[in-house]
Design an enzyme around this catalytic site. Sequence first.
Site, mmCIF file in Angstrom:
data_model
loop_
_atom_site.group_PDB
_atom_site.id
_atom_site.type_symbol
_atom_site.label_atom_id
_atom_site.label_comp_id
_atom_site.label_asym_id
_atom_site.label_seq_id
_atom_site.Cartn_x
_atom_site.Cartn_y
_atom_site.Cartn_z
ATOM 1 N N CYS A 284 -7.789 -11.103 -0.076
ATOM 2 C CA CYS A 284 -7.943 -10.749 1.336
ATOM 3 C C CYS A 284 -8.210 -11.994 2.171
ATOM 4 C CB CYS A 284 -9.076 -9.745 1.516
ATOM 5 S SG CYS A 284 -9.329 -9.294 3.254
ATOM 6 N N CYS B 277 -15.032 -3.393 -1.384
ATOM 7 C CA CYS B 277 -13.674 -3.714 -0.957
ATOM 8 C C CYS B 277 -13.097 -4.777 -1.887
ATOM 9 C CB CYS B 277 -13.683 -4.205 0.489
ATOM 10 S SG CYS B 277 -14.425 -5.833 0.694
ATOM 11 N N ARG C 42 -3.103 6.156 9.943
ATOM 12 C CA ARG C 42 -3.039 5.755 8.530
ATOM 13 C C ARG C 42 -3.017 6.996 7.635
ATOM 14 N NH1 ARG C 42 -5.001 0.379 8.052
ATOM 15 N NH2 ARG C 42 -4.210 -0.800 9.835
ATOM 16 N N LYS D 288 -7.500 6.407 12.192
ATOM 17 C CA LYS D 288 -7.832 7.025 10.907
ATOM 18 C C LYS D 288 -8.289 8.469 11.091
ATOM 19 C CE LYS D 288 -9.022 2.630 8.731
ATOM 20 N NZ LYS D 288 -10.053 1.838 7.999
ATOM 21 N N LYS E 130 -5.266 0.419 14.621
ATOM 22 C CA LYS E 130 -5.127 1.458 13.605
ATOM 23 C C LYS E 130 -5.887 2.713 14.002
ATOM 24 C CE LYS E 130 -8.824 -0.822 11.011
ATOM 25 N NZ LYS E 130 -9.146 -1.580 9.791
ATOM 26 N N CYS F 9 -14.096 -2.037 5.191
ATOM 27 C CA CYS F 9 -13.137 -1.230 4.422
ATOM 28 C C CYS F 9 -13.806 -0.292 3.415
ATOM 29 C CB CYS F 9 -12.135 -2.139 3.715
ATOM 30 S SG CYS F 9 -11.005 -2.968 4.867
ATOM 31 N N CYS G 229 -16.523 -8.844 4.273
ATOM 32 C CA CYS G 229 -16.542 -9.183 5.696
ATOM 33 C C CYS G 229 -16.961 -7.947 6.479
ATOM 34 C CB CYS G 229 -15.170 -9.700 6.156
ATOM 35 S SG CYS G 229 -13.961 -8.395 6.535
ATOM 36 N N ARG H 53 0.851 -1.195 0.000
ATOM 37 C CA ARG H 53 0.000 0.000 0.000
ATOM 38 C C ARG H 53 0.882 1.238 0.000
ATOM 39 N NH1 ARG H 53 -4.008 -0.425 4.600
ATOM 40 N NH2 ARG H 53 -5.050 -1.860 3.183
#
Length: 573
Positions: A444, A438, A151, A219, A217, A487, A483, A82
């Site tokens: 994934c 996503c 992020r 954001k 994480k 995302c 899932c 990424r």
Amino acid sequence: MSDNNLMSQNQASFSDVERIKRESDYLRGTLAESCLDPITGSIPDDDNRLMKFHGSYMQDDRDVRTERNKQKLEPAYQFMVRVRAPGGVVTPKQWLMVDRLARKYANGTIRLTTRQSFQLHGVIKWNMKTVIREVNEELLTTLAACGDVNRNVMCNPNPYQSEVHEQVYEWATKLSRHLEPRTRAYHEIWLDEEKVVDSRSEEEQEPIYGPLYLPRKFKIGIAVPPSNDVDVYSQDLGFIAIHEKGQLLGFNVAVGGGMGMTHGDPKTYPQVARTIGFVTPDQLLDVAEKTVTIQRDYGDRAVRKHARLKYTIDDRGIEWFVDELHRRLGWKLEEARPFVFEHNGDRYGWVKGSNNRWHFTLFIQNGRVKDEKDYKLLTALREIAEVHTGDFRLTPNQNLIIGNVTSQKKKKIEQLIEEYGLTDGSRHSALRRNSMACVALPTCGLAMAESERYLPTLLDKLEVLLDEAGLRDQEIVVRMTGCPNGCARPALAELAFIGKAPGKYNMYLGGGFAGQRLNKLYRENIGEEEILSELRPIFHRYAKERLEGEHFGDFCIRAGYVKEVRSGLDFHD
């Protein structure tokens, strides 16, 4: 509570990931050695956890997993890389670099993400160092694109839309830089920087994050009303630009958003950020840093599913958080100021910016840039990049702006757009233009169902239903994920599908068109046939009974299909 206090706590209550971080020597681990191991295409689990901080996830091709197992072969291990760019703005030269790496080392495609980043899929272990080095040579980075740190900082991707947008982009860049990890591990492992024995204290090694980094994480997004394109309420920390007569006055601050949850676990849920006050631009970095340190010190390090800022705030109360923030700042936020959000999607086609240059927003379905038999998108953008003197901007909705085009270059770029049949989305339905998915299968490891590969097919069939109801031009925000990690920010969509099992999805209704409200479960674990049979009468009723200007999500609540969800705490009720 300080980070030193954290380190002295009973470590037995911490998750294993906390042990890995603690023993990693500031994210080094044995990554350098693992990536040179010629025996296997994988890396040890501890190093894989650390690899995320460096901007990559180890994956395998799940389409061939069973067959390879029958042949007694290890999974087809590969890495997703990424590339982080604040606000999603890159130069043509940087675009060409990503294109080159995609074709030479990845699977020949570029993925534009919902956080305005690039993803390359299919990179094998032995090419990782080359890929990351070439990214950095073009002044981009993969550092902190993943992992338990802040992020990529999102913002409106058009800094030349107005002077306010330009200032917001500059603040997003400053904020991104301010919150980068300070460890030199990245430069040593990937960029051959010589390791220096460092006698500095642990606090000096990572003055913001400390040796354990964050519990999960983090954001950040900055929105410029009336557009909520960054889905600011989905962020751990959101800033909403307040402006008058072309002047940026400051930002409203919103905290505690997040999309992820776990099926069957009511203690996990999506949440919308809550607005707590207003700050001037010069106060932004201080507020962001102190918010990060609160999460560093109080976030749940025992249960990773419960480790986001939204749970830290919900467990203790928003008043506790505001008091703690004010204590750390040494001053108080002002009262939040009024603003209005009208939408959270992209505006397509050509527009003229504040600097008299042109910008073309291109519709890219699910953010996948690739060459197909009848649509050579990857090639077209490479040829545009070779003549373009402006920039490219990745939007928060997986689309692309060919930005800052001079009047002289506009004609040539228009010719290439026409030659390759690139679309601003006008040939597609409003539903498709407002859709996101996503990646999910086959790469994934968390995916329970298809998403990117399946949503276009489902949209074909939903468009038939909308045509029957006379709604083809009605904008409806629709999102799909493989899932419940969220995302593609499905919990904010007016219509959402979250993967439950192969071919099965939970269907949600009632999110806000401008990204201001969560949706709610309508039907659980249903397949395509049931999805279509459920939505047909809802679409027809919406066409007949909607009020003037009423959005689909609002109608679903008014008509009683689902209850309004004002907080994630009510999501499962």
